[in-house]
Design a protein around this motif. Structure first.
Motif, PDB file in Angstrom:
ATOM      1  N   ASP A 167      10.194  21.651  33.027  1.00  0.00           N
ATOM      2  CA  ASP A 167      11.569  22.042  32.805  1.00  0.00           C
ATOM      3  C   ASP A 167      12.967  21.324  33.727  1.00  0.00           C
ATOM      4  O   ASP A 167      13.875  21.248  33.050  1.00  0.00           O
ATOM      5  CB  ASP A 167      11.835  23.538  33.256  1.00  0.00           C
ATOM      6  CG  ASP A 167      10.748  24.412  32.295  1.00  0.00           C
ATOM      7  OD1 ASP A 167      10.856  24.226  31.036  1.00  0.00           O
ATOM      8  OD2 ASP A 167       9.995  25.371  32.755  1.00  0.00           O
ATOM      9  N   THR A 168      12.222  20.743  34.546  1.00  0.00           N
ATOM     10  CA  THR A 168      13.180  19.946  35.320  1.00  0.00           C
ATOM     11  C   THR A 168      13.676  18.789  34.661  1.00  0.00           C
ATOM     12  O   THR A 168      14.685  18.170  34.481  1.00  0.00           O
ATOM     13  CB  THR A 168      12.816  19.669  37.039  1.00  0.00           C
ATOM     14  OG1 THR A 168      12.913  20.643  37.762  1.00  0.00           O
ATOM     15  CG2 THR A 168      13.474  18.391  37.592  1.00  0.00           C
ATOM     16  N   TYR A 171      15.773  19.545  31.928  1.00  0.00           N
ATOM     17  CA  TYR A 171      17.188  19.923  32.154  1.00  0.00           C
ATOM     18  C   TYR A 171      18.027  18.737  32.345  1.00  0.00           C
ATOM     19  O   TYR A 171      18.977  18.350  31.935  1.00  0.00           O
ATOM     20  CB  TYR A 171      17.096  20.709  33.513  1.00  0.00           C
ATOM     21  CG  TYR A 171      18.488  21.053  34.219  1.00  0.00           C
ATOM     22  CD1 TYR A 171      19.122  22.502  34.098  1.00  0.00           C
ATOM     23  CD2 TYR A 171      19.156  20.154  34.971  1.00  0.00           C
ATOM     24  CE1 TYR A 171      20.310  22.795  34.810  1.00  0.00           C
ATOM     25  CE2 TYR A 171      20.339  20.377  35.691  1.00  0.00           C
ATOM     26  CZ  TYR A 171      20.753  21.695  35.378  1.00  0.00           C
ATOM     27  OH  TYR A 171      22.164  21.870  36.058  1.00  0.00           O
ATOM     28  N   GLN A 183      20.394  23.281  29.069  1.00  0.00           N
ATOM     29  CA  GLN A 183      20.147  23.146  30.581  1.00  0.00           C
ATOM     30  C   GLN A 183      19.924  24.668  31.133  1.00  0.00           C
ATOM     31  O   GLN A 183      19.018  24.748  31.871  1.00  0.00           O
ATOM     32  CB  GLN A 183      21.415  22.645  30.971  1.00  0.00           C
ATOM     33  CG  GLN A 183      21.624  21.396  31.077  1.00  0.00           C
ATOM     34  CD  GLN A 183      22.902  20.771  31.659  1.00  0.00           C
ATOM     35  OE1 GLN A 183      23.942  20.535  30.857  1.00  0.00           O
ATOM     36  NE2 GLN A 183      23.124  20.838  32.856  1.00  0.00           N
ATOM     37  N   ARG A 184      20.664  25.487  30.409  1.00  0.00           N
ATOM     38  CA  ARG A 184      20.531  26.952  30.792  1.00  0.00           C
ATOM     39  C   ARG A 184      19.046  27.578  30.463  1.00  0.00           C
ATOM     40  O   ARG A 184      18.397  28.288  31.424  1.00  0.00           O
ATOM     41  CB  ARG A 184      21.386  28.075  30.495  1.00  0.00           C
ATOM     42  CG  ARG A 184      22.802  27.617  30.985  1.00  0.00           C
ATOM     43  CD  ARG A 184      23.923  28.629  30.360  1.00  0.00           C
ATOM     44  NE  ARG A 184      24.354  28.301  29.161  1.00  0.00           N
ATOM     45  CZ  ARG A 184      25.495  27.662  28.979  1.00  0.00           C
ATOM     46  NH1 ARG A 184      26.075  26.965  30.050  1.00  0.00           N
ATOM     47  NH2 ARG A 184      25.939  27.237  27.673  1.00  0.00           N
ATOM     48  N   LEU A 187      16.460  26.008  33.212  1.00  0.00           N
ATOM     49  CA  LEU A 187      16.461  26.586  34.420  1.00  0.00           C
ATOM     50  C   LEU A 187      16.009  27.910  34.618  1.00  0.00           C
ATOM     51  O   LEU A 187      15.190  28.268  35.393  1.00  0.00           O
ATOM     52  CB  LEU A 187      17.960  26.519  34.647  1.00  0.00           C
ATOM     53  CG  LEU A 187      18.127  26.704  36.476  1.00  0.00           C
ATOM     54  CD1 LEU A 187      17.717  25.804  37.140  1.00  0.00           C
ATOM     55  CD2 LEU A 187      19.917  27.114  36.689  1.00  0.00           C
ATOM     56  N   GLN A 190      12.172  27.719  34.070  1.00  0.00           N
ATOM     57  CA  GLN A 190      11.398  26.977  35.475  1.00  0.00           C
ATOM     58  C   GLN A 190      11.333  27.994  36.465  1.00  0.00           C
ATOM     59  O   GLN A 190      10.526  28.225  37.184  1.00  0.00           O
ATOM     60  CB  GLN A 190      12.382  25.777  36.141  1.00  0.00           C
ATOM     61  CG  GLN A 190      11.869  25.171  37.332  1.00  0.00           C
ATOM     62  CD  GLN A 190      12.140  23.957  37.642  1.00  0.00           C
ATOM     63  OE1 GLN A 190      11.901  23.091  36.807  1.00  0.00           O
ATOM     64  NE2 GLN A 190      12.914  23.728  38.774  1.00  0.00           N
ATOM     65  N   ARG A 218      23.389  23.904  39.718  1.00  0.00           N
ATOM     66  CA  ARG A 218      22.520  25.067  39.269  1.00  0.00           C
ATOM     67  C   ARG A 218      20.987  24.471  39.481  1.00  0.00           C
ATOM     68  O   ARG A 218      20.413  25.020  40.175  1.00  0.00           O
ATOM     69  CB  ARG A 218      22.553  25.087  37.697  1.00  0.00           C
ATOM     70  CG  ARG A 218      23.872  25.654  37.408  1.00  0.00           C
ATOM     71  CD  ARG A 218      24.141  25.908  35.884  1.00  0.00           C
ATOM     72  NE  ARG A 218      24.744  24.846  35.105  1.00  0.00           N
ATOM     73  CZ  ARG A 218      24.602  24.303  33.974  1.00  0.00           C
ATOM     74  NH1 ARG A 218      24.691  25.566  32.970  1.00  0.00           N
ATOM     75  NH2 ARG A 218      24.927  23.211  33.419  1.00  0.00           N
ATOM     76  N   LEU A 219      20.731  23.289  38.982  1.00  0.00           N
ATOM     77  CA  LEU A 219      19.383  22.643  39.433  1.00  0.00           C
ATOM     78  C   LEU A 219      19.225  22.580  41.070  1.00  0.00           C
ATOM     79  O   LEU A 219      18.054  23.030  41.618  1.00  0.00           O
ATOM     80  CB  LEU A 219      18.740  21.734  38.414  1.00  0.00           C
ATOM     81  CG  LEU A 219      17.650  21.030  38.587  1.00  0.00           C
ATOM     82  CD1 LEU A 219      16.489  22.259  38.320  1.00  0.00           C
ATOM     83  CD2 LEU A 219      17.239  19.917  37.716  1.00  0.00           C
ATOM     84  N   HIS A 222      19.012  25.754  42.638  1.00  0.00           N
ATOM     85  CA  HIS A 222      17.585  26.421  42.416  1.00  0.00           C
ATOM     86  C   HIS A 222      16.538  26.086  43.328  1.00  0.00           C
ATOM     87  O   HIS A 222      15.818  26.805  44.043  1.00  0.00           O
ATOM     88  CB  HIS A 222      17.317  26.185  41.022  1.00  0.00           C
ATOM     89  CG  HIS A 222      15.696  26.330  40.633  1.00  0.00           C
ATOM     90  ND1 HIS A 222      15.166  27.521  40.262  1.00  0.00           N
ATOM     91  CD2 HIS A 222      14.706  25.611  40.789  1.00  0.00           C
ATOM     92  CE1 HIS A 222      14.147  27.603  40.228  1.00  0.00           C
ATOM     93  NE2 HIS A 222      13.561  26.374  40.307  1.00  0.00           N
TER      94      HIS A 222
END
Length: 280
Positions: A167-168, A171, A183-184, A187, A190, A218-219, A222
């Motif tokens: 998922d990274t 993203y 992207q949402r 995230l 993940q 965001r990422l 996280h």
């Protein structure tokens, strides 16, 4: 790429896409479009060569153009003959691009994100099929978990030379292709993963920092929150110690700032006694 179930897509279009993805190519005759509407009959077909082995995908131009990056790439192919329109993505992983393409056609990628309205909770759809990775990537062993790596959660990233959280990667690709909703999705998905070892998390965090701008909130955040939340595990980790001693990443200063902010918040509510030391 993964063999996919599309359990919720019982219509014929979903079945055709399932069969096509198992073969490694999404073609105009097997791809339902986002929202259920059929692609334009006169929409040009574009071939996309992905990864170091140039694995081929095919997709409708109007579907690809939902991404600003692909819209520009397609405009550059405007004068090419219909059968010669080709985009090369040598640095992308086929497993990751497959998810991006699936999102462009269907609005989500496997495993789908499910929302329980009664509990206001998110989860990932279950899948009981064999999750064989159909690629030239180094294979995980036959069990779904090997050495803390979950075959659903990771992809071998050739540039890094090791496994990164899937998922990274999605993203970061979504960021590149101008797909903020993807992207949402990535995230949120993940955040639902578990059982990933420290080394993989730190590799993925470094990758995230290397492939997102400093403005990303965001990422990057996280990963900082994950490390702070699981600090008991990370502070005992030799891998974490080695990574911090090696340095070379903005991540560790950001982590320091985040930890300070966390302590300040606890101090404000009286859970941490004030320090008697001062720095001059």
């Amino acid at each position: 790429m993964f063999k996919r179930s599309f359990a919720a897509s019982k219509d014929k279009a979903g079945k055709r896409m399932h069969d096509a993805l198992k073969e490694g190519v999404v073609t105009p005759d097997t791809s339902p479009s986002l929202g259920g509407a059929s692609p334009k009959l006169n929409s040009a077909i574009v071939t996309i060569a992905v990864g170091k082995d140039q694995r081929l995908f095919a997709a409708h131009e109007d579907v690809l153009s939902r991404s600003p990056w692909f819209a520009e790439a397609c405009r550059e192919q405007f004068f090419a003959s219909p059968g010669q329109r080709r985009i090369s993505l040598p640095d992308e992983e086929p497993e990751v691009f497959s998810a991006v393409l699936e999102y462009l056609y269907k609005g989500d990628y496997f495993p789908r994100l499910l929302h329980d309205r009664k509990r206001n909770a998110w989860s990932l759809e279950d899948n009981e099929e064999d999750l064989t990775i159909h690629s030239t990537s180094p294979r995980l062993h036959s069990d779904k978990k090997t050495g803390g790596l979950n075959a659903l959660a990771v992809v071998y990233q050739h540039g890094v030379g090791d496994y990164i959280l899937r998922d990274t990667l999605i993203y970061c690709s979504a960021l590149r292709f101008g797909l903020p909703e993807l992207q949402r999705h990535a995230l949120r998905k993940q955040g639902l993963q578990s059982g990933i070892d420290v080394a993989c998390i730190l590799r993925s965090a470094r990758f995230a920092y290397d492939h997102t701008p400093p403005s990303d909130s965001r990422l990057r955040a996280h990963y900082l929150a994950l490390i702070i939340r699981s600090r008991k595990t990370f502070k005992r980790s030799g891998t974490m110690q080695m990574e911090m001693e090696k340095g070379g990443s903005q991540m560790f200063f950001d982590l320091f700032v985040a930890m300070c902010n966390h302590v300040d918040e606890l101090s404000e509510i009286g859970q941490v006694p004030p320090s008697h030391y001062t720095v001059h």
